[in-house]
Structure formats: structure tokens, C-alpha cells
Design a protein around this motif. Structure first.
Motif, PDB file in Angstrom:
ATOM      1  N   SER A 181       0.825  -1.206   0.000  1.00  0.00           N
ATOM      2  CA  SER A 181       0.000   0.000   0.000  1.00  0.00           C
ATOM      3  C   SER A 181       0.862   1.260   0.000  1.00  0.00           C
ATOM      4  O   SER A 181       0.563   2.230  -0.712  1.00  0.00           O
ATOM      5  N   SER A 182       1.950   1.258   0.759  1.00  0.00           N
ATOM      6  CA  SER A 182       2.809   2.452   0.800  1.00  0.00           C
ATOM      7  C   SER A 182       3.526   2.655  -0.537  1.00  0.00           C
ATOM      8  O   SER A 182       3.709   3.791  -0.984  1.00  0.00           O
ATOM      9  N   GLU A 183       3.935   1.564  -1.185  1.00  0.00           N
ATOM     10  CA  GLU A 183       4.598   1.680  -2.488  1.00  0.00           C
ATOM     11  C   GLU A 183       3.652   2.245  -3.548  1.00  0.00           C
ATOM     12  O   GLU A 183       4.029   3.109  -4.337  1.00  0.00           O
ATOM     13  N   LEU A 184       2.400   1.752  -3.562  1.00  0.00           N
ATOM     14  CA  LEU A 184       1.447   2.253  -4.548  1.00  0.00           C
ATOM     15  C   LEU A 184       1.118   3.714  -4.276  1.00  0.00           C
ATOM     16  O   LEU A 184       1.057   4.534  -5.204  1.00  0.00           O
ATOM     17  N   ARG A 185       0.942   4.085  -3.019  1.00  0.00           N
ATOM     18  CA  ARG A 185       0.626   5.477  -2.676  1.00  0.00           C
ATOM     19  C   ARG A 185       1.773   6.406  -3.083  1.00  0.00           C
ATOM     20  O   ARG A 185       1.540   7.470  -3.671  1.00  0.00           O
ATOM     21  N   ALA A 186       2.996   6.000  -2.779  1.00  0.00           N
ATOM     22  CA  ALA A 186       4.146   6.829  -3.144  1.00  0.00           C
ATOM     23  C   ALA A 186       4.268   6.965  -4.656  1.00  0.00           C
ATOM     24  O   ALA A 186       4.621   8.034  -5.178  1.00  0.00           O
ATOM     25  N   ALA A 187       3.965   5.901  -5.379  1.00  0.00           N
ATOM     26  CA  ALA A 187       4.025   5.951  -6.841  1.00  0.00           C
ATOM     27  C   ALA A 187       3.007   6.934  -7.405  1.00  0.00           C
ATOM     28  O   ALA A 187       3.308   7.702  -8.324  1.00  0.00           O
ATOM     29  N   VAL A 188       1.796   6.925  -6.855  1.00  0.00           N
ATOM     30  CA  VAL A 188       0.767   7.872  -7.300  1.00  0.00           C
ATOM     31  C   VAL A 188       1.258   9.311  -7.117  1.00  0.00           C
ATOM     32  O   VAL A 188       1.151  10.150  -8.027  1.00  0.00           O
ATOM     33  N   LEU A 189       1.824   9.600  -5.968  1.00  0.00           N
ATOM     34  CA  LEU A 189       2.253  10.970  -5.676  1.00  0.00           C
ATOM     35  C   LEU A 189       3.438  11.376  -6.544  1.00  0.00           C
ATOM     36  O   LEU A 189       3.562  12.550  -6.930  1.00  0.00           O
ATOM     37  N   LEU A 207      -2.718   1.728 -12.662  1.00  0.00           N
ATOM     38  CA  LEU A 207      -3.499   2.210 -11.530  1.00  0.00           C
ATOM     39  C   LEU A 207      -2.920   3.512 -10.991  1.00  0.00           C
ATOM     40  O   LEU A 207      -3.645   4.494 -10.782  1.00  0.00           O
ATOM     41  N   ALA A 208      -1.609   3.510 -10.756  1.00  0.00           N
ATOM     42  CA  ALA A 208      -0.968   4.715 -10.214  1.00  0.00           C
ATOM     43  C   ALA A 208      -1.182   5.912 -11.131  1.00  0.00           C
ATOM     44  O   ALA A 208      -1.452   7.030 -10.673  1.00  0.00           O
ATOM     45  N   THR A 209      -1.071   5.689 -12.439  1.00  0.00           N
ATOM     46  CA  THR A 209      -1.231   6.794 -13.387  1.00  0.00           C
ATOM     47  C   THR A 209      -2.668   7.284 -13.420  1.00  0.00           C
ATOM     48  O   THR A 209      -2.922   8.499 -13.474  1.00  0.00           O
ATOM     49  N   ARG A 210      -3.646   6.368 -13.405  1.00  0.00           N
ATOM     50  CA  ARG A 210      -5.045   6.807 -13.430  1.00  0.00           C
ATOM     51  C   ARG A 210      -5.373   7.672 -12.219  1.00  0.00           C
ATOM     52  O   ARG A 210      -5.990   8.734 -12.335  1.00  0.00           O
ATOM     53  N   TYR A 211      -4.957   7.217 -11.027  1.00  0.00           N
ATOM     54  CA  TYR A 211      -5.243   7.999  -9.824  1.00  0.00           C
ATOM     55  C   TYR A 211      -4.570   9.371  -9.901  1.00  0.00           C
ATOM     56  O   TYR A 211      -5.171  10.389  -9.547  1.00  0.00           O
ATOM     57  N   ALA A 212      -3.331   9.392 -10.378  1.00  0.00           N
ATOM     58  CA  ALA A 212      -2.603  10.663 -10.467  1.00  0.00           C
ATOM     59  C   ALA A 212      -3.252  11.606 -11.472  1.00  0.00           C
ATOM     60  O   ALA A 212      -3.420  12.807 -11.205  1.00  0.00           O
ATOM     61  N   VAL A 213      -3.601  11.095 -12.634  1.00  0.00           N
ATOM     62  CA  VAL A 213      -4.231  11.925 -13.661  1.00  0.00           C
ATOM     63  C   VAL A 213      -5.531  12.524 -13.134  1.00  0.00           C
ATOM     64  O   VAL A 213      -5.810  13.721 -13.315  1.00  0.00           O
ATOM     65  N   HIS A 214      -6.329  11.709 -12.456  1.00  0.00           N
ATOM     66  CA  HIS A 214      -7.605  12.215 -11.942  1.00  0.00           C
ATOM     67  C   HIS A 214      -7.409  13.185 -10.788  1.00  0.00           C
ATOM     68  O   HIS A 214      -8.181  14.138 -10.638  1.00  0.00           O
ATOM     69  N   LEU A 215      -6.380  12.985  -9.966  1.00  0.00           N
ATOM     70  CA  LEU A 215      -6.083  13.962  -8.914  1.00  0.00           C
ATOM     71  C   LEU A 215      -5.677  15.298  -9.497  1.00  0.00           C
ATOM     72  O   LEU A 215      -5.907  16.350  -8.886  1.00  0.00           O
ATOM     73  N   MET A 216      -5.107  15.284 -10.699  1.00  0.00           N
ATOM     74  CA  MET A 216      -4.731  16.526 -11.384  1.00  0.00           C
ATOM     75  C   MET A 216      -5.919  17.194 -12.063  1.00  0.00           C
ATOM     76  O   MET A 216      -5.787  18.286 -12.607  1.00  0.00           O
ATOM     77  N   GLY A 217      -7.083  16.542 -12.057  1.00  0.00           N
ATOM     78  CA  GLY A 217      -8.247  17.097 -12.743  1.00  0.00           C
ATOM     79  C   GLY A 217      -8.194  16.877 -14.236  1.00  0.00           C
ATOM     80  O   GLY A 217      -8.851  17.595 -15.006  1.00  0.00           O
ATOM     81  N   VAL A 222       6.609  -0.972  -8.708  1.00  0.00           N
ATOM     82  CA  VAL A 222       6.087   0.364  -8.887  1.00  0.00           C
ATOM     83  C   VAL A 222       6.953   1.305  -8.061  1.00  0.00           C
ATOM     84  O   VAL A 222       6.697   2.461  -7.934  1.00  0.00           O
ATOM     85  N   HIS A 223       8.033   0.742  -7.536  1.00  0.00           N
ATOM     86  CA  HIS A 223       8.939   1.494  -6.671  1.00  0.00           C
ATOM     87  C   HIS A 223       9.975   2.252  -7.478  1.00  0.00           C
ATOM     88  O   HIS A 223      10.792   2.981  -6.923  1.00  0.00           O
ATOM     89  N   GLY A 224       9.984   2.095  -8.802  1.00  0.00           N
ATOM     90  CA  GLY A 224      10.997   2.731  -9.635  1.00  0.00           C
ATOM     91  C   GLY A 224      10.823   4.231  -9.756  1.00  0.00           C
ATOM     92  O   GLY A 224       9.812   4.795  -9.335  1.00  0.00           O
TER      93      GLY A 224
END
Length: 533
Positions: free
Chosen positions: A42-50, A79-89, A154-156
Motif C-alpha cells: 500500500s505504501s509503495e502504490l501510494r508513493a508511486a501515485v504521488l 493504476l498509479a497513473t489513473r489515480y494521479a491523472v484524476h487527482l490533477m483534474g 512500482v517502486h521505480g
């Protein structure tokens, strides 16, 4: 980083599903994504989104921008990209492939560039495996399109161009986009068409589902850039986990259910049949499974009746389209009522479903057959770059599905075919005339007629009658490969019948009915089946 909205009771809840995802990921350290042998915490995915949020911000993505993404099939980066894109509006445009629900076809560079270009993508996000293809796509796009580079899952590292980014800019606040996605489906001609989905549709479903369900383990086999991704996001936002696979294999699926204690999964009707008939299904431990959702086309009542014995209490059937979202659902309880298995269930709450006379547009009474027409807050805005098609399908807020059906007095929807000679192969609506054009484009084919064959289990497939040139006539596999190359593998007929010449009717036109009837029982002097090589 929190975005909340007050409820009527005075409490607050996230107004943005991706904020809820981040909040859930921050609650505890746990495995949340299984991809191959990779386990993403969970922490790796969250950090990747940010980190992706930070890269998109540095590349100039703003509210209302479009972002194209190209990664390996069902990579956690999606997943990480979708969440990030949507957080950006912003709006996500997946250019990895054109989806058929449970099948994803690889696209060529020019098609991917067209998809990104007609959506006005400002940035192309890609992983290491797709770097060379991403560079080829970028060369075909207008100047100024930025590149977001993703490292090992996803830690890269995440880079804006060649500049590594560690997280979002200071003071970043989530934004709510107007449009969530442009979902490309393979059109009847093989040219993908982009369905524009409003953010409210995606957001509402995820927030509503996560408010009522317990944590689940969702197994994804279809592309998570498309409709299956909605179920993935629901699982993650509810505090559950997901298993990401790149395709369907019944033995692997059964092993995954046992190994990961899968609670929910999605598959097409053909895959559903294959799973039910697999010898391992009776030996597998399926006790964790709570919902098996099969989709794409109506299923044979007889086959479903058999499946209920194997999967008691967990089967659900969903009818819908990319343009409308879910229309009707046959629930687990419905599966216990044999007479309901010939339906696709009741229309879902919150949308209007009517049956219209396709010639007059008049609403028909219960029991009469006409076109299924839907008005829903989850429906598409239209097709990207195609106002003509949008005007044909979306009229005064109603989506015309092109499906024939009727609503019974019991409120259940029954489907009875499609308009305009369309054949539904897997999850793709195929116009036989378009396949005929491609077949005749082969140097060894003089003429061709393509038609539907509905098997005893109600699965539709394409057959073709062909008149071939006598010198070096192409065989079965050559014709299939030709159609698959020009269109997609789904468009390729599974059976070819060779004719010396086609019969004509009284008006001098080819008698298509006779060609189909004789072709289905070919082996007579009228037609000779081409055997698979």
C-alpha cells in the motif's frame, strides 16, 4: 492532501474517489497489488501515485488536460497513473490497445498516435518496456507533448522528461476533472473509436460501491484501462487488494482463486463457458468466491443452469455497453429462478430504459420488441473526434444501443438480436460488410459474403463464403491472418466456405440468405469448407 464534501448528516467523506484511494492506502501497510510475482504494498502504490502527480504537474498538466498512457498490459503503473491523472483534474487516454472487454488487441504506432492526438493529449506517460514505442508515437504528435517516464514497477523512479520527481508540488490540492477517460473500443471497421466518459460516472460508482462493500480481492483478466478498471478501483478504494493478470487461462484462474482467496472476478461469456467446462473446476477450492460476473453477450440458459451447480450463489450477469455503462443485472438470486435465465436481468436503479420502435421512435408497451434505448447519468458524452457518430448514437440524451429487446411485465429485459446486420463477436460489434471489404482486398479472393452463426450455446461467431481465384487460392489460415492483420483477430471469421460462384435471386443480386443457409450445412456440392491448416 485531502478533499472532502459534507454529507446531509454533517459527517464528511471524500468527494474524489482517488483521494479515498490514497486515504485507504495510508491506513495500514499491506499487500495491495499482485502482478506476476511482484507484490506491491500500500505504501509503495501510494508513493508511486504521488510521484506521478509531481511529474504531471512539472510537465504542465492542468485541470481539463488529457494524458495518454502506454504501459505493459495490466501493469500496476496503470493504476498509479489513473489515480494521479484524476487527482490533477485531467482525463486519461489509454493507448495500449483497443479493448473488447476480455480481449485487448495490440495497436500500431500510427493508430496510437491518432488516439492521443484526437484527444489533445498534453503528456504521454510510458513505462520502461514501452520506451521505444513511446518515442515513435511522440514523433508523430505535435510539438510540446511532454514525456513522463516510469521505472520498474512500482517502486521505480518517475521522471518528467529526464528529470526525476519525488512527489507532488508544495501545496498541491486535488482537482475534480470533468472527464474521467476516453475509452477506446475496437469499432466495426477495426478502427478504434473513443468513448468519452464523464468523471461523475466513474467517481459515483466507486464511491457508492466502497460505501457498502467489505474489502474484496478482485482478480482482473480484462484490461484495467477499461471497464474492468472500475472494479479494480472499487476494490482498492474499499481497502481490498487486486490480482492483475494479462489474459485468461482457466487453470491459472482457478489456482489464483485458491492462492489469493479471490472474492470477485469478471470474464466474458466465452471464457465463462470454458471455465465451467474445465476439469479442474470440480477440484478447486472456490470457497472464497463471492461474485463471478460474466459479461459481453447473452448466455445460453442451459449452460448457465449447469454453471449454477458449479458456482452456487455467486453468479451475476451484467448487460451494458461502453457508451451507457451497466444497463441491467441478473443477480445471484435471479440465477436460482430458471425462467429468468433467458433474460439479462432488471434495469439498474438510477437510469431509464425504454424500448422504442426504431422507425418512429415511439416507446413500445411491455412485451413488444424494439430498440433498447437508455438515458443514464453514467452514459458517455460522445465519441472523440467523431461528431457524426455521436449524433447517430446519442440523441436528446438517449443512447441508442442498436440492440433489439423487450421489457416484460416482470420488469426483466430480454434481448433478441441486433439492428443493421451487426454481429457481436465476444464483446465487439462487427459489421459483416466491413469484413467483406477486407477479404475482397486479398489478391486471392474474387468475392466474399460474411454472416453470423449462433452456436447452440448462443455464442455468435463469424463465418464467410468466398469465391477464390483458381491460381494459388489462399487457405483458411491465410484468410484469417489477412483479416486479423488489417482489422483485429476478433474480426477474422472462424469458418470459410469456398464457392465456385454465388447464387443470385430474381433481382440479379447475390442471394445472401441462400449463401448463409447452404454455408451453414456446407459439404454439399454448393460449397466446400476450407479446413484449418
Amino acid at each position: 492532501m485531502t478533499s472532502t464534501a459534507s454529507t446531509a448528516g454533517g459527517s464528511t467523506e471524500p468527494a474524489h474517489y482517488a483521494v479515498r484511494v490514497l486515504d485507504r492506502l495510508a491506513l495500514s501497510e499491506r499487500p495491495v497489488v499482485h502482478w506476476g510475482e511482484n507484490v506491491i504494498s500500500s505504501s509503495e502504490l501510494r508513493a508511486a501515485v504521488l510521484r506521478v502527480v509531481g511529474a504531471l504537474a512539472e510537465l504542465g498538466v492542468r485541470e481539463g488536460s488529457a494524458v495518454a498512457v502506454l504501459t505493459e498490459v495490466n501493469s500496476p503503473w496503470l493504476l498509479a497513473t489513473r489515480y494521479a491523472v484524476h487527482l490533477m483534474g485531467a482525463t486519461l487516454v489509454a493507448v495500449s490497445g483497443a479493448n473488447h472487454g476480455t480481449t485487448t488487441h495490440r495497436l500500431d504506432t500510427e493508430t496510437r498516435a491518432r488516439m492521443a492526438g484526437e484527444c489533445g493529449a498534453r503528456v504521454l506517460v510510458h513505462d520502461a518496456a514501452q520506451r521505444e514505442e513511446a518515442e515513435r508515437i511522440r514523433a508523430l504528435l505535435p510539438d510540446g507533448v511532454g514525456m513522463c517516464r516510469l521505472g520498474a514497477p512500482v517502486h521505480g523512479p518517475v521522471s518528467a522528461g529526464d528529470h526525476p520527481v519525488d512527489g507532488p508540488p508544495k501545496g498541491f490540492s486535488p482537482r475534480v476533472p470533468a472527464r474521467a477517460l476516453v475509452i477506446y473500443t475496437s469499432g466495426s471497421t477495426g478502427r478504434p473509436k473513443g468513448v468519452i466518459k464523464p468523471f461523475a460516472a466513474w467517481n459515483t460508482v466507486v464511491l457508492k460501491e466502497t460505501a457498502t462493500v467489505t474489502p474484496k480481492v478482485f482478480l482482473a483478466m480484462s484490461a484495467v484501462t477499461h471497464t474492468g478498471g472500475l472494479l479494480v478501483d472499487t476494490a482498492v478504494a474499499a481497502g481490498g487488494s487486486v490480482v492483475l493478470r494479462t489474459g485468461f487461462d482457466p487453470r491459472t484462474l482457478l489456482a489464483d482463486i485458491e492462492r489469493y482467496r479471490v472474492t470477485d472476478t469478471l470474464m466474458g461469456v466465452p471464457q465463462f463457458y470454458e471455465l465451467v467446462n474445465h476439469p479442474d473446476v470440480h477440484r478447486a477450492d472456490l470457497s472464497s468466491l463471492r461474485r463471478l460476473l460474466y459479461v459481453g453477450c447473452p448466455a445460453s440458459p442451459e449452460r448457465v443452469r449447469e454453471a449454477v451447480k458449479v458456482f452456487p450463489g455467486v453468479l451475476h450477469h451484467s448487460y451494458g455497453t461502453t457508451e451507457t455503462g451497466q444497463i441491467a443485472m441478473l443477480t445471484a438470486a435471479d440465477h436460482d429462478v430458471p425462467e429468468l435465465l433467458s433474460t439479462v436481468g432488471r434495469p439498474r436503479p438510477g437510469l431509464e430504459v425504454v424500448v422504442q420502435d426504431p422507425a418512429t421512435g415511439r416507446e413500445l408497451p411491455r412485451g413488444e420488441t424494439g430498440e433498447v434505448v437508455v438515458r443514464s447519468p453514467l452514459a458517455m458524452e460522445g465519441y472523440a473526434g467523431d461528431p457524426e457518430l455521436t449524433a447517430r448514437v446519442l440523441r436528446e440524451g438517449w443512447v441508442h444501443t442498436g440492440d433489439y429487446g423487450s421489457l416484460g411485465e416482470d420488469g426483466y429485459l430480454r434481448l433478441s438480436g441486433r439492428m443493421n446486420d451487426v454481429v457481436k463477436v465476444h464483446d465487439t460489434k462487427v459489421h459483416p460488410s466491413e469484413v467483406e471489404k477486407v477479404l475482397v482486398g486479398h489478391r486471392g479472393v474474387i468475392d466474399a459474403h460474411v454472416y453470423a452463426h449462433r452456436r447452440s450455446d448462443l455464442i455468435e461467431e463469424l463465418h464467410a463464403a468466398v469465391v477464390l481465384r483458381p491460381d494459388s487460392p489462399p487457405g483458411h489460415e491465410a484468410l484469417r491472418e489477412h483479416v486479423a492483420r488489417v482489422m483485429t483477430p476478433t474480426h477474422a471469421p472462424v469458418r470459410f466456405v469456398r464457392w465456385r460462384e454465388f447464387p443470385v435471386n430474381e433481382s440479379g443480386k447475390v442471394d445472401r440468405r441462400l449463401v448463409r443457409e447452404r454455408g451453414l450445412r456446407a459439404g454439399s456440392a454448393d460449397g466446400e469448407p476450407l479446413s484449418a491448416e
